[in-house]
Write a protein that holds these residues in place. Sequence first.
Motif, PDB file in Angstrom:
ATOM      1  N   ILE A  86       0.860  -1.190   0.000  1.00 26.09           N
ATOM      2  CA  ILE A  86       0.000   0.000   0.000  1.00 26.09           C
ATOM      3  C   ILE A  86       0.892   1.234   0.000  1.00 26.09           C
ATOM      4  N   ALA A  87       0.651   2.139  -0.933  1.00 25.28           N
ATOM      5  CA  ALA A  87       1.496   3.324  -1.043  1.00 25.28           C
ATOM      6  C   ALA A  87       1.459   4.176   0.213  1.00 25.28           C
ATOM      7  N   ALA A  88       0.317   4.223   0.880  1.00 23.70           N
ATOM      8  CA  ALA A  88       0.186   5.036   2.089  1.00 23.70           C
ATOM      9  C   ALA A  88       1.083   4.542   3.216  1.00 23.70           C
ATOM     10  N   CYS A  89       1.518   3.272   3.139  1.00 19.98           N
ATOM     11  CA  CYS A  89       2.344   2.688   4.208  1.00 19.98           C
ATOM     12  C   CYS A  89       3.825   2.666   3.854  1.00 19.98           C
ATOM     13  N   ALA A  90       4.230   3.393   2.824  1.00 16.93           N
ATOM     14  CA  ALA A  90       5.599   3.313   2.333  1.00 16.93           C
ATOM     15  C   ALA A  90       6.634   3.687   3.376  1.00 16.93           C
ATOM     16  N   ALA A  91       6.299   4.595   4.291  1.00 17.87           N
ATOM     17  CA  ALA A  91       7.271   5.045   5.292  1.00 17.87           C
ATOM     18  C   ALA A  91       7.020   4.440   6.666  1.00 17.87           C
ATOM     19  N   ARG A  92       6.109   3.475   6.743  1.00 18.42           N
ATOM     20  CA  ARG A  92       5.752   2.911   8.039  1.00 18.42           C
ATOM     21  C   ARG A  92       6.804   1.930   8.513  1.00 18.42           C
ATOM     22  N   PRO A  93       7.412   2.156   9.670  1.00 19.60           N
ATOM     23  CA  PRO A  93       8.461   1.253  10.159  1.00 19.60           C
ATOM     24  C   PRO A  93       7.882  -0.014  10.777  1.00 19.60           C
ATOM     25  N   SER A  94       8.693  -1.063  10.776  1.00 17.93           N
ATOM     26  CA  SER A  94       8.297  -2.310  11.412  1.00 17.93           C
ATOM     27  C   SER A  94       9.554  -3.089  11.781  1.00 17.93           C
ATOM     28  N   SER A  95       9.577  -3.621  12.971  1.00 15.39           N
ATOM     29  CA  SER A  95      10.709  -4.451  13.407  1.00 15.39           C
ATOM     30  C   SER A  95      10.372  -5.933  13.314  1.00 15.39           C
ATOM     31  N   VAL A  96       9.144  -6.234  12.864  1.00 14.85           N
ATOM     32  CA  VAL A  96       8.699  -7.631  12.785  1.00 14.85           C
ATOM     33  C   VAL A  96       9.188  -8.257  11.485  1.00 14.85           C
ATOM     34  N   ARG A  97       9.685  -9.508  11.561  1.00 15.49           N
ATOM     35  CA  ARG A  97      10.021 -10.290  10.376  1.00 15.49           C
ATOM     36  C   ARG A  97       9.138 -11.527  10.400  1.00 15.49           C
ATOM     37  N   SER A  98       8.390 -11.724   9.338  1.00 14.55           N
ATOM     38  CA  SER A  98       7.404 -12.795   9.335  1.00 14.55           C
ATOM     39  C   SER A  98       7.749 -13.826   8.267  1.00 14.55           C
ATOM     40  N   GLY A  99       8.020 -15.059   8.695  1.00 12.54           N
ATOM     41  CA  GLY A  99       8.282 -16.138   7.752  1.00 12.54           C
ATOM     42  C   GLY A  99       9.713 -16.174   7.264  1.00 12.54           C
ATOM     43  N   ARG A 100       9.897 -16.943   6.183  1.00 16.38           N
ATOM     44  CA  ARG A 100      11.230 -17.128   5.615  1.00 16.38           C
ATOM     45  C   ARG A 100      11.689 -15.878   4.881  1.00 16.38           C
ATOM     46  N   ILE A 101      12.992 -15.674   4.860  1.00 14.55           N
ATOM     47  CA  ILE A 101      13.552 -14.548   4.131  1.00 14.55           C
ATOM     48  C   ILE A 101      13.278 -14.721   2.638  1.00 14.55           C
ATOM     49  N   PRO A 102      12.667 -13.752   1.982  1.00 18.94           N
ATOM     50  CA  PRO A 102      12.392 -13.890   0.542  1.00 18.94           C
ATOM     51  C   PRO A 102      13.673 -13.769  -0.273  1.00 18.94           C
ATOM     52  N   ARG A 103      13.754 -14.532  -1.346  1.00 15.96           N
ATOM     53  CA  ARG A 103      14.932 -14.519  -2.201  1.00 15.96           C
ATOM     54  C   ARG A 103      14.502 -14.478  -3.668  1.00 15.96           C
ATOM     55  N   ILE A 104      15.354 -13.914  -4.498  1.00 18.82           N
ATOM     56  CA  ILE A 104      15.192 -14.018  -5.946  1.00 18.82           C
ATOM     57  C   ILE A 104      16.272 -14.969  -6.428  1.00 18.82           C
ATOM     58  N   ASP A 105      15.888 -16.206  -6.659  1.00 19.74           N
ATOM     59  CA  ASP A 105      16.846 -17.251  -6.993  1.00 19.74           C
ATOM     60  C   ASP A 105      16.575 -17.878  -8.353  1.00 19.74           C
ATOM     61  N   GLY A 106      15.692 -17.271  -9.142  1.00 15.55           N
ATOM     62  CA  GLY A 106      15.370 -17.859 -10.445  1.00 15.55           C
ATOM     63  C   GLY A 106      16.602 -17.954 -11.329  1.00 15.55           C
ATOM     64  N   ARG A 107      16.603 -18.939 -12.195  1.00 14.35           N
ATOM     65  CA  ARG A 107      17.747 -19.134 -13.085  1.00 14.35           C
ATOM     66  C   ARG A 107      17.575 -18.352 -14.383  1.00 14.35           C
ATOM     67  N   SER A 108      18.613 -18.336 -15.177  1.00 15.25           N
ATOM     68  CA  SER A 108      18.577 -17.645 -16.458  1.00 15.25           C
ATOM     69  C   SER A 108      17.648 -18.352 -17.434  1.00 15.25           C
ATOM     70  N   LEU A 109      17.097 -17.579 -18.333  1.00 14.26           N
ATOM     71  CA  LEU A 109      16.252 -18.111 -19.395  1.00 14.26           C
ATOM     72  C   LEU A 109      17.136 -18.469 -20.582  1.00 14.26           C
ATOM     73  N   THR A 110      16.820 -19.576 -21.264  1.00 15.92           N
ATOM     74  CA  THR A 110      17.642 -20.033 -22.382  1.00 15.92           C
ATOM     75  C   THR A 110      16.796 -20.219 -23.633  1.00 15.92           C
ATOM     76  N   ALA A 111      17.485 -20.342 -24.771  1.00 15.95           N
ATOM     77  CA  ALA A 111      16.791 -20.595 -26.033  1.00 15.95           C
ATOM     78  C   ALA A 111      16.059 -21.935 -25.984  1.00 15.95           C
ATOM     79  N   ALA A 112      16.638 -22.905 -25.291  1.00 19.94           N
ATOM     80  CA  ALA A 112      15.987 -24.217 -25.168  1.00 19.94           C
ATOM     81  C   ALA A 112      14.668 -24.103 -24.417  1.00 19.94           C
TER      82      ALA A 112
END
Length: 553
Positions: free
Chosen positions: A515-541
């Motif tokens: 939500i754009a209205a919450c862009a500056a809202r602080p939080s010290s809570v971490r919920s669940g697993r750490i998100p990652r971007i682990d996708g592999r490269s795309l290939t012609a195959a």
Amino acid sequence: MRRSPIIAPLSVANANPADVYISPVNLTANGRAHLGHAAGPFLRMDVVQRHLKRAGHHVRSGLTTDGFENHVLVRAARENIDPSDLAHGFHVEIAHDLASLGIVFDHFDDPAYGKNLQRFSNVSNALMEALSAAGSLEFRAARLPVDDAGSALTPTEERFCIGGWFGGTCPVCGASAGSFFCEQCGDHFEPDEARNPVSRRGRIVEWTDNISAFLTITRNDQLVRAWDDAAIEPGFVEIGRRYIARKGQRMRLTVPGLHGVAWNSQQFNTRQILFSYSSLLYAHSLYCGHKDAEASGTPSAFARNSDTFLIGATGIDNTIPMLVGVTGCALGQESFRQFDRIFFNHFLLLNGSKFSTSRGHVIWAGEIAQVPDISIDILRVCLSEICPEEAETDLNPKQLIDRYNAILDKIAVVFNRCTDIINAMPSSAACHVDDAMMLTLNRLYNQQCSALSLDHLRVSHVSRSVTEWLDCVDSNPHYQNAYTWLMGFSILGWPLMPRITEALWHWLGHEGHPIAACAARPSSVRSGRIPRIDGRSLTAADIDGCLPGKVAP
């Protein structure tokens, strides 16, 4: 022109949320959804829907498939299958194809299936009766071709060579065309206006007068004024003006047929069904509004007295159906209202030529989304950047692969670095945003909102704010900068990359979607697993594996 829903500044709550309903034009259920479909109106409207929700508006959406369209009959006849069974099977596959790219609607129905058919017939008949009561119908004979594909026992309605059975040359631009329209220039015509008419299932043997219902709008320039009110872009208005100059404010509403939604009148000399490119097209949207009203307990968004902001979208091949057929039906009666905005796009090509199922020159949306370990979010970004909003664009497989891999590599480095920094913080430490970075975020948010303006929509520009934000944090940021960057990425990225940004938003301690209205809202809570971007490269195959055949050079 009705004013678009207001977008409040970043970090400011929306004090006047609007009700918005989005209803793109249906997909014909004679095949699956390919990337040409997905990257046009459907991804565009999904991005718009998320943008408006991010701004605090109440947004609902609906879509249907058209199992009544004549091209369904053509394919069903070729495969010797019941048209309704064929259409519903493709309805299920289309829903999967779109959902695999994260394109979802509050309801997505097959109106030709099961109990939906009676509801759809009721809505369709209500529209036609309203048009009749308002004096907007004209019954007249039109010359239609009859071919030799049937026998003496073939019903009269099935002997007409119309829709997918009919081919010819466009009377406006001279391109090869078929059915009642030209995909090249977007114009519509009656069969007897086409040059070089042919039957695609036999030989035309005669032309016969058939009485059908036609829409007629009598007030001068009423359609053109309605197009101005809906912020239609000039190139598409020109297609509409050209049609009116040729044919006036009139359009066919029924055709002879047995498979479809019937509407009865003593004026007809054959059984008539609603025309897929005018009355039936509008009925699909009215059906969506009816289903939404049932679910929400509120009046239909299409009711004449509704304040809901209505948004439609389609491709250039439906320009006349939307500008004349749908808009004309809305203006021609007193029960239902017109769209407040209609967005059109041009065709997306594949390696320089149109997507074609018959030649195997196609990439199915559901197939590419199932490539193991690729990021659907990154694929959405790539497709958004080639959205054909101003002219035809080309999906070149090599360029898609290169762009996908470049975006993936850059986002993954910054994203994973910042999440690692926040994850390593002491649990007692509170997070706050960096004021200087928030100034930059505010500028980029405004830039993105401008691209998503409902008065001049440019989804193809939306990723620019995201890619610029990638350069707004250094290689070893303080945790406050890392936290600010992640919050900003959630806000800017959500319309394009819903999966990773929602996971990030939740991990940062927030509920729901960004939500754009919450862009500056602080939080010290971490919920669940750490998100990652682990996708592999795309290939012609990977791309080759999504094709029914080899991509045409």
